[in-house]
Design an enzyme around this catalytic site. Structure first.
Site: not given
Lengths: 336, 336
Positions: A59, A112, A221
């Site tokens: 990213h 995450d 994604h």
């Protein structure tokens, strides 16, 4: 597929090395485990609350390219599209910590969330105070491939900017966390893909899209969005994104907003500004005043062709934090 | 092919409109004919020599995104990959002129050279003093599709930056032109393409490249370079570019240089930094000190996948001009 890389297994560390060589005035790196910290940490300036973020790579410039005065104090890159493990996050936060606690800004993906939570527990055992702020700004879908609840996407940059500004002016941990949560609660985004990106590690397209079709509500994604639809003009596509954001409550008549048009990787600067004009028109038609703007490829999905639109209602507190100067490899603001 | 545009015939004016809406603090636009000028022209600041550039569109953010305090005073976008006609350049220069003369920065393409020359003659008849500075930094080939002599590519940004800095500090026309010519004489570049870009007006790839092949020495319009070769690792590709620049004289042992790694459109930020690391190593091996760095997609070729490397030997005068602050839509520098 062709990429400008060396060993595919070394993409993240080769990137970090280049980042540190090009921007040694702003960032310092560790390669084992990989993370980025501030070059000015031990320069004698007053200690600050450390604002730390991270997540899977792919990213860029988010997050590592946003480390520097007025923004992040640390960034933790996982493998491409894969969360960094907790010990890596822990090491980065320890290195970034200046003794006033750590605000962790976490995009809402299951990996995450778990790994940052574990890292926070490790820090807590070492008496480092931690506040976690979750970003879930993508209005496209409720649950997704890697996510329970909404995904965190380009709005993360806004949260990182205002938290970094609060930390830079010397605010305490609770205050930095509070303004970050305020921004995270206000910001909304939605994206569209025209073509998939290609992973540098696998050399493969991350998803398939028929010729002439676009994916509305795509994740960063390549996760599925709301629907495929035939490709059409930018103004119609962008009106659809603003409509979805407005239905979620982000575009009150008479409100003042930040409008951020974000490229997903291979969308040209000209296209981004054409989309910006369309988004500006769609907001104006709803009586929304665009008072601040950002246009660029900051929260990408490899080299995906596409764009996301982020709208954040702004009050005086958020405006002051957004306007504060910052200097990072990818994003520099001077006081207007 | 899919693009985020409206009417293909309106790509340039739609881009300009978005640029002006997003950056109204920095730029103002005219749409008939299309050009960009400074928002601060009539703000009461001291008059400056006007630095004006332009050329075919498709290279954004060059030139229109580089208008603002400390850099350009005006930019003239032609159609995609086509020089703007002389009357359009003339109108832009007239609008940018602040009464102290105009420095025109011209990339060395036959159409641009002719049209800027005619515009300069028109200005001369109106007693507007003009100095033209030619940029021909591409060491790849001597003559090319649209060019007699070397092509002007990414080094143009360096010339525009130092000229803009000289103008901003109040230098006279001859002095601004002199430092621009000094940078133009010193800067060298060479590029590589992995995949062609796609024109928004035709929807077609601008050239063909076999799978597994890359084009060394590509121009920013996809003009042929030196050779096709099999795709390999970034460090080998970049070593080849630095080698070509060094053979041309741009990498003296012990010299201090600016290293600018430029993305051609769809090359990711991670790849650009990986290439930067490789270029830094290749220069270090030659005893060259990189004293300033820039990494980003500033001089693009639509959404071409590829990169160019620019090396500019720097003395104290060029360093001071490079380091001076500037604020434009695409490129902001704060005093280090």
């Amino acid at each position: 597929m062709k990429k400008l890389i060396n060993d595919p297994a070394q993409v993240v560390t080769d990137y970090l090395r280049g980042l540190s060589l090009a921007h040694s005035d702003l960032v310092a790196i560790s390669t084992d485990p990989p993370f980025v910290t501030r070059a000015d940490k031990d320069s004698g300036r007053a200690a600050q609350v450390a604002v730390v973020s991270g997540g899977g790579s792919g990213h860029e410039p988010l997050h590592c390219g946003l480390v520097g005065p007025g923004m992040l104090h640390g960034a933790v890159p996982g493998p491409v599209f894969t969360s960094p493990p907790a010990p890596q996050i822990h090491a980065a936060a320890k290195a970034a910590d200046e003794g006033r606690g750590v605000v962790m800004i976490v995009k809402n993906y299951t990996g995450d969330v778990l790994n940052f939570e574990t890292a926070a527990e490790l820090l807590d055992m070492e008496d480092v105070a931690v506040e976690s702020v979750l970003v879930a700004d993508d209005v496209a879908v409720e649950d997704s491939t890697y996510t329970a609840g909404r995904r965190g996407v380009a709005g993360t940059l806004v949260v990182e900017k205002v938290a970094g500004a609060a930390a830079a002016r010397g605010d305490d941990l609770a205050v930095v966390a509070e303004i970050a949560r305020k921004a995270a609660g206000a910001v909304r985004s939605m994206g569209v893909a025209l073509e998939s990106g290609i992973s540098p590690t696998t050399g493969q397209h991350t998803f398939d899209l028929d010729a002439g079709q676009i994916e509305i509500g795509i994740g960063i994604h390549g996760e599925p969005g709301r629907e495929h639809q035939p490709h059409t003009q930018a103004k119609e596509i962008i009106e659809g994104l603003i409509d979805a954001i407005a239905r979620d409550g982000g575009c009150e008549d008479g409100s003042d907003v930040l409008l951020f048009v974000n490229g997903m990787g291979s969308t040209t600067d000209a296209e981004l500004h054409i989309c910006y004009g369309a988004a500006h028109d769609a907001l104006a038609a709803r009586g929304v005043n665009v008072v601040r703007s950002l246009v660029g490829s900051y929260v990408t999905s490899l080299d995906m062709a596409g764009v996301s639109v982020t709208v954040c209602p702004m009050d005086d507190e958020l405006l002051a934090a957004w306007d504060a100067p910052c200097a990072t490899p990818a994003f520099t603001r001077v006081t207007p």
